[in-house]
Enzyme design. Sequence first.
Site, mmCIF file in Angstrom:
data_model
loop_
_atom_site.group_PDB
_atom_site.id
_atom_site.type_symbol
_atom_site.label_atom_id
_atom_site.label_comp_id
_atom_site.label_asym_id
_atom_site.label_seq_id
_atom_site.Cartn_x
_atom_site.Cartn_y
_atom_site.Cartn_z
ATOM 1 N N SER A 1 0.557 -1.376 0.120
ATOM 2 C CA SER A 1 0.549 -0.129 0.462
ATOM 3 C C SER A 1 0.705 0.928 -0.726
ATOM 4 O O SER A 1 1.869 1.496 -0.936
ATOM 5 C CB SER A 1 -0.610 0.026 1.381
ATOM 6 N N ASP B 1 -9.556 -5.853 -4.719
ATOM 7 C CA ASP B 1 -9.461 -4.208 -3.963
ATOM 8 C C ASP B 1 -9.950 -2.955 -4.251
ATOM 9 O O ASP B 1 -10.156 -2.432 -5.155
ATOM 10 C CB ASP B 1 -7.350 -4.026 -4.004
ATOM 11 N N HIS C 1 -7.415 -5.921 -0.187
ATOM 12 C CA HIS C 1 -6.053 -4.684 -0.023
ATOM 13 C C HIS C 1 -5.754 -5.749 0.392
ATOM 14 O O HIS C 1 -4.190 -5.174 0.264
ATOM 15 C CB HIS C 1 -6.919 -3.665 0.457
#
Length: 705
Positions: free
Chosen positions: A560, A648, A680
């Site tokens: 991320s 995601d 995610h």
Amino acid sequence: KAAPCYLDNFRIAQLYRDQCRFPALCRADVGPVITSRYGGQYCNVYTEWTQRDLERNENVKFCRQYIVFHDDKSVVYSGPSGNCTEIKGELLSVDSPSGDMKAVLRESTIKGEEKQFLENRQSYSAAVQSDNLVCSLFSDQFGCMVWSHSETHLLYVAEKKRPKTESYFQVTNTDDHTKRTCFLMIHSTNWGEALVNKSSPVLCVLDIESSNITVLEGIPANISPGQAFWSPSDTGLVFVGWWHEPFRLGLKYCANRRSSLFYVDLASGKCGNAVCSPRLSPDHCRIVYMECGIFGPHQQCNRLCMYDWYTKQTSVVVDVVQRAREDGFTGIYSSMLSSRCWSADSQRVLMSCAQRCRKDLLVVDTSTGEVTSLTSQSEEGSWSLLNIHRDLMVVSCSSPNCPPDLRVGFLPEKGSESKMSWVTLEETQPQADISWQTLNFSPPPEEDNSQYPGLDFNAILLKPKEMTAGSKLPLVVMPHGGPHSVLVSEWILSTAVLCKMGFSVLLVNYRGSLGFGQDNILSLPGNIGTQDVKDVQFAVDSVLKQGDFDEQKVAVVGGSHGGFLACHLIGQYPEFYKACVARNPVTNLSSMIGCTDIPDWCVVEAGYEYNTDIHLEPAILEQMLNKSPIKHVSKVKTPVLLMLGEDDKRVPSKQGIEYYRALKALQVPVRLLWYPGNNHSLSKVDAESDGFMNAALWIIQHLSL
Ligand SMILES: CC(=O)N[C@@H](C)C(=O)N[C@@H](C)C(=O)O
């Protein structure tokens, strides 16, 4: 594919499997006090644990009970009672206040259809939730299942069933005579990543005796209610309401969503107002809750507030802390208080909270606002509060080289907090082959933030204890995501396995992390891609100077915003990193903004203020692009492994694909792993273990080990 010479696939998988055997605590309840026939007092401590089961490809949950004999102030004797039992099909369970009854939310498949049931364990009469209005109870951000003080009603949150939609042009299949219906979906916004089925939650009350379910009226139509509980004397309900107008944005990891504390009077059905994350004191007089600003950074230093039920006064017990205080307190960063957090006399509140890179147990005196740490003097790593009842605390402690254990202890009198003593109910084995330390860094003068000068940051360094004489260690650098989160000194499966494989691991809490004061957090928005990148590189360079590491064998891994940093590092320091692994990385803010559940994140982190009717100017989009890793992609030489989750919603897979295409065009070695059915976090047991194996083998291959 076999690893060249370092460790083969089989051995790595064995190490991973071996470390998976350590379970983590997810719940603890303290039962009522029982007097034995010899006059001794005891209570049962019920605990729930989760553990990855690689064969069954699921996270298994099991429970274990302990018996704790005690007097008023100390534990006299304790030990396990009974064996571990696996918990199957239970989504949620909760004991009634007296401990006489238990409500269980269970999922089972009946004639191929998944159904959820509410059971009252005392009578075993199952209440089936199959009302036309509501279905699908849940146990996430909104979720709760709470007994009324009178134990006659159960309050829970459920999702409104959407009406079925049909095509105007239904087609009949003449071959098998079945009618094929094309379902048109009216777009309704949901609460984003990991909450895609959550759109219109409602509060429901189950009457235990009659099994009747009532959907609560009187809740404003423009809010989604959750985290509810019964008011004193069961006259009404207190809950958090999140505004969903003009549209919903992602809620997971986003403590900054506009929300308030509400009260609904059950008699009049009228809603009052108030503010968010609430716990009622044992004397039923006060509610403490957390508060932070809306929009801005997604996680921030919280304010601890208190509402007096009788005087109707709200006060701030602990305010936002801009910079660490002289006694070391850096502010409150817990996004959730444990389900019980009050001392028995309703004077003090307990919480586990990151203080720099260590999670401590803090006691807050609600009358003075004084904060005392119960654990800052202990040698161990990080502490989590699971529960406190009648001043008996149930906690778990772990560190990077020691999996979570289970302890109990009585909260000492005010002023004697340093006398805290713990009794261990479940011990764990420290991993003797891993050592770790915390390293503090002050950025060099040219990297100081002129708006927020003098800030520092830190990192946790793990090393294999045994080093072959004359050899140098390969280093894996891991910056966290967020960017406003923190890596604390606790047990992390992947870092422990990497260390056992012979890698050193550096976890960097760059400026902008939680746990260092609000100024530290505020210093980063507008400076992402530079300040955070330079902090990580500064930490790596400093560590390499220790001399134990092979400078030619450094890899970077991140997810991320951590993936954003990994991609930036290989673009800005093209000769430095020999392998890169990025999980669902942010690669281009200007293309992410239109498809993520957190468009405000892109705007705020690029250095602008967000509001829901924002008009994106070309200059803002340009800034977003300039701050993104894609801007530096043409300089990349490092082989990159991308791991993307098909579902995601947070950093949609198109971000990784955009970077993949750019690297392909530049003929940089790149491999893309695609995980269907994962969001995610890529945290399903098979995705997580496959991701780990592939990352480890990629690093071994490209570090030529
Ligand atoms: C607020 C948020 O979710 N930001 C993402 C870009 C991110 O970095 N998430 C981290 C916490 C993750 O590891 O998913």
